[in-house]
Design a protein around this motif. Sequence first.
Motif, PDB file in Angstrom:
ATOM      1  N   ASN A 445     -11.797   4.708   0.123  1.00 33.78           N
ATOM      2  CA  ASN A 445     -10.494   4.995   0.722  1.00 33.78           C
ATOM      3  C   ASN A 445     -10.673   5.537   2.135  1.00 33.78           C
ATOM      4  OD1 ASN A 445      -7.713   5.235   0.934  1.00 33.78           O
ATOM      5  ND2 ASN A 445      -7.698   7.301   0.079  1.00 33.78           N
ATOM      6  N   HIS A 446     -11.270   4.731   2.975  1.00 39.39           N
ATOM      7  CA  HIS A 446     -11.615   5.135   4.347  1.00 39.39           C
ATOM      8  C   HIS A 446     -11.620   3.874   5.203  1.00 39.39           C
ATOM      9  CE1 HIS A 446     -13.747   6.907   7.711  1.00 39.39           C
ATOM     10  NE2 HIS A 446     -13.794   8.075   7.110  1.00 39.39           N
ATOM     11  N   ARG A 447     -11.165   4.020   6.425  1.00 43.53           N
ATOM     12  CA  ARG A 447     -11.275   2.905   7.353  1.00 43.53           C
ATOM     13  C   ARG A 447     -12.702   2.399   7.379  1.00 43.53           C
ATOM     14  NH1 ARG A 447      -7.620   1.619  11.220  1.00 43.53           N
ATOM     15  NH2 ARG A 447      -6.588   3.633  10.993  1.00 43.53           N
ATOM     16  N   PRO A 448     -12.975   1.111   7.273  1.00 40.90           N
ATOM     17  CA  PRO A 448     -12.099  -0.045   7.534  1.00 40.90           C
ATOM     18  C   PRO A 448     -11.317  -0.549   6.329  1.00 40.90           C
ATOM     19  CG  PRO A 448     -14.334  -0.802   7.254  1.00 40.90           C
ATOM     20  CD  PRO A 448     -14.390   0.699   7.147  1.00 40.90           C
ATOM     21  N   TYR A 449     -11.232   0.243   5.243  1.00 41.63           N
ATOM     22  CA  TYR A 449     -10.411  -0.102   4.079  1.00 41.63           C
ATOM     23  C   TYR A 449     -10.839  -1.431   3.444  1.00 41.63           C
ATOM     24  CZ  TYR A 449      -7.503   3.184   6.722  1.00 41.63           C
ATOM     25  OH  TYR A 449      -7.046   4.264   7.449  1.00 41.63           O
ATOM     26  N   ILE A 458      -3.675  -6.523  -2.784  1.00 40.79           N
ATOM     27  CA  ILE A 458      -3.639  -6.281  -1.338  1.00 40.79           C
ATOM     28  C   ILE A 458      -4.982  -6.711  -0.768  1.00 40.79           C
ATOM     29  CG2 ILE A 458      -3.363  -4.555   0.483  1.00 40.79           C
ATOM     30  CD1 ILE A 458      -1.730  -2.876  -1.445  1.00 40.79           C
ATOM     31  N   PRO A 459      -4.997  -7.583   0.237  1.00 37.36           N
ATOM     32  CA  PRO A 459      -6.272  -8.082   0.771  1.00 37.36           C
ATOM     33  C   PRO A 459      -7.163  -6.959   1.298  1.00 37.36           C
ATOM     34  CG  PRO A 459      -4.426  -9.386   1.591  1.00 37.36           C
ATOM     35  CD  PRO A 459      -3.830  -8.192   0.916  1.00 37.36           C
ATOM     36  N   SER A 460      -8.452  -7.116   1.121  1.00 40.20           N
ATOM     37  CA  SER A 460      -9.424  -6.155   1.633  1.00 40.20           C
ATOM     38  C   SER A 460      -9.312  -6.039   3.142  1.00 40.20           C
ATOM     39  CB  SER A 460     -10.842  -6.587   1.251  1.00 40.20           C
ATOM     40  OG  SER A 460     -11.803  -5.766   1.861  1.00 40.20           O
ATOM     41  N   GLY A 461      -9.439  -4.798   3.645  1.00 45.59           N
ATOM     42  CA  GLY A 461      -9.406  -4.557   5.076  1.00 45.59           C
ATOM     43  C   GLY A 461      -8.029  -4.600   5.681  1.00 45.59           C
ATOM     44  N   HIS A 462      -7.016  -4.661   4.831  1.00 41.97           N
ATOM     45  CA  HIS A 462      -5.653  -4.834   5.326  1.00 41.97           C
ATOM     46  C   HIS A 462      -5.008  -3.514   5.741  1.00 41.97           C
ATOM     47  CE1 HIS A 462      -1.225  -5.475   4.897  1.00 41.97           C
ATOM     48  NE2 HIS A 462      -1.528  -6.611   5.494  1.00 41.97           N
ATOM     49  N   SER A 463      -5.166  -2.449   4.910  1.00 36.60           N
ATOM     50  CA  SER A 463      -4.420  -1.220   5.181  1.00 36.60           C
ATOM     51  C   SER A 463      -4.942  -0.076   4.327  1.00 36.60           C
ATOM     52  CB  SER A 463      -2.930  -1.425   4.876  1.00 36.60           C
ATOM     53  OG  SER A 463      -2.756  -1.711   3.489  1.00 36.60           O
ATOM     54  N   ARG A 464      -4.520   1.127   4.679  1.00 36.99           N
ATOM     55  CA  ARG A 464      -4.803   2.294   3.859  1.00 36.99           C
ATOM     56  C   ARG A 464      -4.223   2.122   2.458  1.00 36.99           C
ATOM     57  NH1 ARG A 464      -7.831   6.885   3.714  1.00 36.99           N
ATOM     58  NH2 ARG A 464      -7.373   7.376   5.885  1.00 36.99           N
TER      59      ARG A 464
END
Length: 667
Positions: A445-449, A458-464
């Motif tokens: 649960n950290h950027r780059p998500y 929800i696609p990987s790397g899309h959002s928090r």
Amino acid sequence: MHLLQYAQTRYLAIVTAAWLAVFSLTRCALLAGHLADVNAGVMGTLAILGLGVVHDLMFLVYAILPLAVYLCLCPQAIWNSGWHRGMLRALLAVSFFAMLYTAVSEWLFWDEFGVRFNFIAVDYLVYSKEVVDNILQSYPVFPLVAALVVASAAATALLGGVVGRTLRLPLLPVRRGLQYLAGLACAALLVTALPGQRFTAGADGNKLNRELAANGPFQFFAAFRNNEIDYKQFYATLPDKEIGETLRREMAGPGVSFLTDAPLDVRRFIDNPGQFRPINIILVTVESLSAKYLGVFGDTRHLTPNLDKLRSESLFFTNFYATGTRTVRGLEAITLSVPPTPGRAIVKRLGRETGYASLGRQFRAKGYDSVFLYGGRGYFDNMNAFFEGNGYRVIDQTGTPEERISFKNAWGMCDEDLYSLALREADADSAAGRPFFMQLMTTSNHRPYTYPEGRIDIPSGHSREGAVKYADFAIGRFLEQARQKPWFDGTVFVFVADHTAGSAGRQDLPVADYHIPLVIYAPGIVAPREITALASQIDLAPTLLGLVHMDYATTFFGRDLLHDAAPERALVGNYQHLGLFDGRDLAILSPRLGMRRHEDALGLSDEIPDTLADPLMRRDVAYYQAASHAFENGLLLWDDLEQAQERAMLPRPNLAKQSPDHTHPES
């Protein structure tokens, strides 16, 4: 020939002398503005100035070493070229600008804080946007910078003839150049071995004298390592006796015996009711999991179905708060049960981060295998050193075979892989007949998500939001797999956040943005119920030890949320600002004796100035002053705790009280 008859050493001497002149003029200006406060007499004033030169030279030994290496090893053909001489003149001009910029910065910092650069200045780099905006609004920055450029150009022009003659001098022979560099290197090592700037200027040890004698840039870089702010120097204080009375009221209760009569010493023996139960505990610290993402706290996006389901099956805490805004703060509070003292978390205070009476060490003393499992590389934030030095066995990404890692990003392996690692470790301990305490720190649960594909919608790397939903998915899968294990019925699962996903805002301590979930799940061990008591991360360790009915001596500042009836409070902070929240109002301590209060802190109230006449502010001071005192004086250390218990002639925890029944229901 004398060293100053060579071009390189003469050039270095010019640069060094210029820096010394600026440092000395800065010190004299600060001294002139505080002559009445210094009160050192002629000899004391000379001692300040003389010791100041020593500190300046200590800094310059480091500062000029890279330049000296370049100059002494520069080939003669390059040295004699026109472009190279022009570059050295330009370098001198840049040095003059840096000197003057440093002097002005020191003056402005002193004007605000009354000290040389320290960790507050380092902290400004963390909050760079806010600091830059504040500077632009507070000072005529652009005219000031323009003036410094003009002054630097003028100084370079005035020394133009001297520099020209210097650059035409003979060059150091290679052998003498290497000897010169070796001497500088030895001087740097000597400075490293000395106690930095912790000398006393004047026999009275006046703090103002020490600050005037210090070197600002040296202080700034030392702050990266020391990571501390002196509480008594910067924050409001109360008499020791009153602090002791306040904390004893907050921490007293049935079965509690304080080990000493010292007012600032909260070390005590906890005699928990019932028989000790060596049940297993898996404590999962989830990266950046704000309470606001959970459906049970009002989110309508269905990001956390697994955690939401646990509400009716667990001890579910609805009024629980993080102590800080960084992972290291959460780990510090959970592991050591100490308020967030000013400066950086103890986890990152290099050289002072080990030897404490931690949660893991308490369990290890009872025969547990205490393990810290991290999904990333534990050198980050000094986690490996901290946990290894405080009673834990450590396994991180680097200690996990590549074939065991199905997915990883810049921060580490995905949560599923971390949980798989925990399952394997639990299996091994269970097979060996050892109870285990595992403390996990996730990373997904950290950027780059990013996370494995196909797990959630929800696609990987899309959002928090996707990272939160994946973190919840991984928790659900982990519990599903754990239920198939023979050790499941004798295990308590704890899910808590290290901090929230963000705490920025117009307030220094926006309490609502410190709200995090805490779930204790153990069917057959704890009866499900909702707990609304106000608490923070420092309360988790004593709660877990109370859950297993452990008798123990402790340095913890927290309370057992299941058995204590102490006044409710949550402690929150952010490096500089130290807060105590009572469920409605928030008291805030800030550097330079700042005291403020937010009434209705969860609402839209504005802060107002406060004083020590406010009982809430006095509680705030009591916790942080005592915590800082405990850290500085070794009152958090495991070895000292055992010695204090022996001196108090209190009984040691009796292992014979253990019960073989791992699944005895919580009363």
